[in-house]
Design a protein around this motif. Structure first.
Motif, PDB file in Angstrom:
ATOM      1  N   ASP A  68     -12.024   0.012  -3.817  1.00 15.44           N
ATOM      2  CA  ASP A  68     -12.500   1.122  -3.235  1.00 15.44           C
ATOM      3  C   ASP A  68     -12.880   0.474  -1.811  1.00 15.44           C
ATOM      4  N   CYS A  69     -12.040   0.572  -0.846  1.00 16.71           N
ATOM      5  CA  CYS A  69     -12.237   0.274   0.743  1.00 16.71           C
ATOM      6  C   CYS A  69     -12.373   1.443   1.419  1.00 16.71           C
ATOM      7  N   PRO A  70     -13.263   1.618   2.561  1.00 18.46           N
ATOM      8  CA  PRO A  70     -13.230   2.780   3.280  1.00 18.46           C
ATOM      9  C   PRO A  70     -12.106   3.265   3.806  1.00 18.46           C
ATOM     10  N   GLY A  71     -11.412   2.533   4.468  1.00 18.87           N
ATOM     11  CA  GLY A  71     -10.117   3.084   5.018  1.00 18.87           C
ATOM     12  C   GLY A  71      -9.094   3.703   4.028  1.00 18.87           C
ATOM     13  N   SER A  72      -9.200   3.487   2.993  1.00 19.02           N
ATOM     14  CA  SER A  72      -7.843   4.073   2.206  1.00 19.02           C
ATOM     15  C   SER A  72      -8.535   5.234   1.540  1.00 19.02           C
ATOM     16  N   MET A  73      -9.647   5.557   1.698  1.00 16.60           N
ATOM     17  CA  MET A  73     -10.383   6.990   1.146  1.00 16.60           C
ATOM     18  C   MET A  73      -9.671   8.012   1.682  1.00 16.60           C
ATOM     19  N   VAL A  74      -9.394   7.971   3.004  1.00 12.22           N
ATOM     20  CA  VAL A  74      -8.607   9.293   3.662  1.00 12.22           C
ATOM     21  C   VAL A  74      -7.265   9.640   3.018  1.00 12.22           C
ATOM     22  N   PHE A  75      -6.624   8.725   2.387  1.00 18.76           N
ATOM     23  CA  PHE A  75      -5.317   8.810   1.859  1.00 18.76           C
ATOM     24  C   PHE A  75      -5.557   9.529   0.258  1.00 18.76           C
ATOM     25  N   ARG A  76      -6.804   9.362  -0.077  1.00 24.56           N
ATOM     26  CA  ARG A  76      -6.935   9.807  -1.462  1.00 24.56           C
ATOM     27  C   ARG A  76      -7.482  11.411  -1.503  1.00 24.56           C
ATOM     28  N   LEU A  77      -7.666  11.945  -0.205  1.00 19.61           N
ATOM     29  CA  LEU A  77      -7.909  13.249  -0.303  1.00 19.61           C
ATOM     30  C   LEU A  77      -6.574  14.179   0.219  1.00 19.61           C
TER      31      LEU A  77
ATOM     32  N   GLU B  65     -10.640   3.143  12.481  1.00 22.02           N
ATOM     33  CA  GLU B  65     -11.595   2.836  11.147  1.00 22.02           C
ATOM     34  C   GLU B  65     -11.181   3.576  10.033  1.00 22.02           C
ATOM     35  N   GLN B  66     -10.399   4.345  10.020  1.00 19.61           N
ATOM     36  CA  GLN B  66      -9.883   5.298   8.879  1.00 19.61           C
ATOM     37  C   GLN B  66      -8.564   4.482   8.262  1.00 19.61           C
ATOM     38  N   SER B  67      -7.975   3.783   9.012  1.00 17.02           N
ATOM     39  CA  SER B  67      -6.590   3.212   8.673  1.00 17.02           C
ATOM     40  C   SER B  67      -6.744   2.089   7.628  1.00 17.02           C
ATOM     41  N   PRO B  68      -5.995   2.117   6.672  1.00 19.69           N
ATOM     42  CA  PRO B  68      -6.095   0.717   5.716  1.00 19.69           C
ATOM     43  C   PRO B  68      -5.328  -0.433   6.312  1.00 19.69           C
ATOM     44  N   ALA B  69      -4.427  -0.195   7.269  1.00 21.35           N
ATOM     45  CA  ALA B  69      -3.552  -0.861   7.932  1.00 21.35           C
ATOM     46  C   ALA B  69      -4.389  -1.853   8.578  1.00 21.35           C
ATOM     47  N   ASP B  70      -5.477  -1.193   9.379  1.00 19.89           N
ATOM     48  CA  ASP B  70      -6.445  -2.198  10.098  1.00 19.89           C
ATOM     49  C   ASP B  70      -7.246  -2.607   9.377  1.00 19.89           C
ATOM     50  N   ASP B  71      -7.555  -2.822   7.869  1.00 21.39           N
ATOM     51  CA  ASP B  71      -8.547  -3.174   7.316  1.00 21.39           C
ATOM     52  C   ASP B  71      -8.501  -4.774   7.085  1.00 21.39           C
ATOM     53  N   ALA B  72      -7.103  -5.240   7.190  1.00 20.77           N
ATOM     54  CA  ALA B  72      -6.911  -6.718   7.286  1.00 20.77           C
ATOM     55  C   ALA B  72      -7.229  -7.148   8.300  1.00 20.77           C
ATOM     56  N   THR B  73      -7.220  -6.533   9.635  1.00 19.99           N
ATOM     57  CA  THR B  73      -7.707  -7.420  10.937  1.00 19.99           C
ATOM     58  C   THR B  73      -9.249  -7.320  10.758  1.00 19.99           C
ATOM     59  N   ARG B  74      -9.951  -6.579  10.135  1.00 21.43           N
ATOM     60  CA  ARG B  74     -11.345  -6.644   9.919  1.00 21.43           C
ATOM     61  C   ARG B  74     -11.877  -7.825   8.900  1.00 21.43           C
ATOM     62  N   GLY B  75     -10.969  -8.409   8.232  1.00 18.62           N
ATOM     63  CA  GLY B  75     -11.400  -9.413   7.277  1.00 18.62           C
ATOM     64  C   GLY B  75     -11.449  -8.982   5.823  1.00 18.62           C
ATOM     65  N   VAL B  76     -10.959  -7.855   5.471  1.00 15.39           N
ATOM     66  CA  VAL B  76     -10.915  -7.177   4.155  1.00 15.39           C
ATOM     67  C   VAL B  76      -9.884  -8.222   3.508  1.00 15.39           C
ATOM     68  N   THR B  77     -10.198  -8.445   2.216  1.00 23.52           N
ATOM     69  CA  THR B  77      -9.169  -9.326   1.375  1.00 23.52           C
ATOM     70  C   THR B  77      -8.386  -8.352   0.546  1.00 23.52           C
ATOM     71  N   ALA B  78      -7.343  -8.878   0.034  1.00 22.70           N
ATOM     72  CA  ALA B  78      -6.335  -7.989  -0.514  1.00 22.70           C
ATOM     73  C   ALA B  78      -6.979  -7.436  -1.899  1.00 22.70           C
ATOM     74  N   PHE B  79      -7.736  -8.219  -2.544  1.00 22.17           N
ATOM     75  CA  PHE B  79      -8.725  -7.754  -3.642  1.00 22.17           C
ATOM     76  C   PHE B  79      -9.389  -6.505  -3.275  1.00 22.17           C
ATOM     77  N   GLN B  80     -10.314  -6.625  -2.294  1.00 21.70           N
ATOM     78  CA  GLN B  80     -11.103  -5.401  -1.680  1.00 21.70           C
ATOM     79  C   GLN B  80     -10.224  -4.465  -1.307  1.00 21.70           C
ATOM     80  N   MET B  81      -9.018  -4.577  -0.841  1.00 17.77           N
ATOM     81  CA  MET B  81      -8.045  -3.317  -0.452  1.00 17.77           C
ATOM     82  C   MET B  81      -7.703  -2.709  -1.963  1.00 17.77           C
ATOM     83  N   LEU B  82      -7.459  -3.367  -2.764  1.00 17.25           N
ATOM     84  CA  LEU B  82      -7.022  -2.602  -3.954  1.00 17.25           C
ATOM     85  C   LEU B  82      -8.200  -2.207  -4.647  1.00 17.25           C
TER      86      LEU B  82
END
Length: 150
Positions: free
Chosen positions: A29-38, A10-27
């Motif tokens: 504020d997507c939920p998975g990438s938040m963990v690496f900003r801390l 749930e927290q891995s940005p690598a898994d976001d693509a498998t959930r249908g998140v587009t490249a634009f959305q990944m750039l």
């Protein structure tokens, strides 16, 4: 190994693509990438794994390795000859070895694997006699070869 940290799916940005998140959305504020900003101290802790492997059927047990030393100064069949106490046993052993060699070389079918044929025994005897002749009459054979050339 200490530099690696476990991140849940749930927290891995690598898994976001498998959930249908587009490249634009990944750039964005997507939920998975938040963990690496801390800071790393806020990253998820690695799960504790029990490393007790005894009794685990997936773990390979002890392995035994066998080796043998081959005496290259003798004819290969001479080594076999030292193992047998009678000519008949030696002839049959030689015939079985020749059969296996022929099967491996794909020269003979494997239909009758129980009994040796008369021709197999005869070939074994002839082959053994030739080896003995090469060994015992080495000088005479060299002289004959020179006579044939000259």
């Amino acid at each position: 190994m200490r530099k690696w940290r476990h991140v849940s799916s749930e927290q891995s940005p690598a898994d976001d693509a498998t959930r249908g998140v587009t490249a634009f959305q990944m750039l964005e504020d997507c939920p998975g990438s938040m963990v690496f900003r801390l800071p790393p101290k806020h990253w998820p802790k690695a799960p504790q794994v029990d490393m007790e492997l005894e009794g685990d059927p997936e773990v390979k047990g002890d392995v035994t390795s066998l080796t043998s030393i081959v005496d290259r100064t003798k004819e290969p069949l001479q080594c076999l000859w030292e193992k047998y106490s009678s000519w008949l046993q030696l002839e049959r052993g030689e015939a079985w070895i020749r059969r296996v060699i022929n099967i491996v070389k794909d020269k003979t079918p494997t239909a009758n694997i129980i009994e040796l044929s008369v021709s197999e025994l005869r070939q074994a005897k002839t082959g053994m006699c030739r080896v003995i002749q090469r060994e015992r009459y080495q000088q005479e054979m060299k002289l004959n070869a020179k006579r044939k050339k000259g």
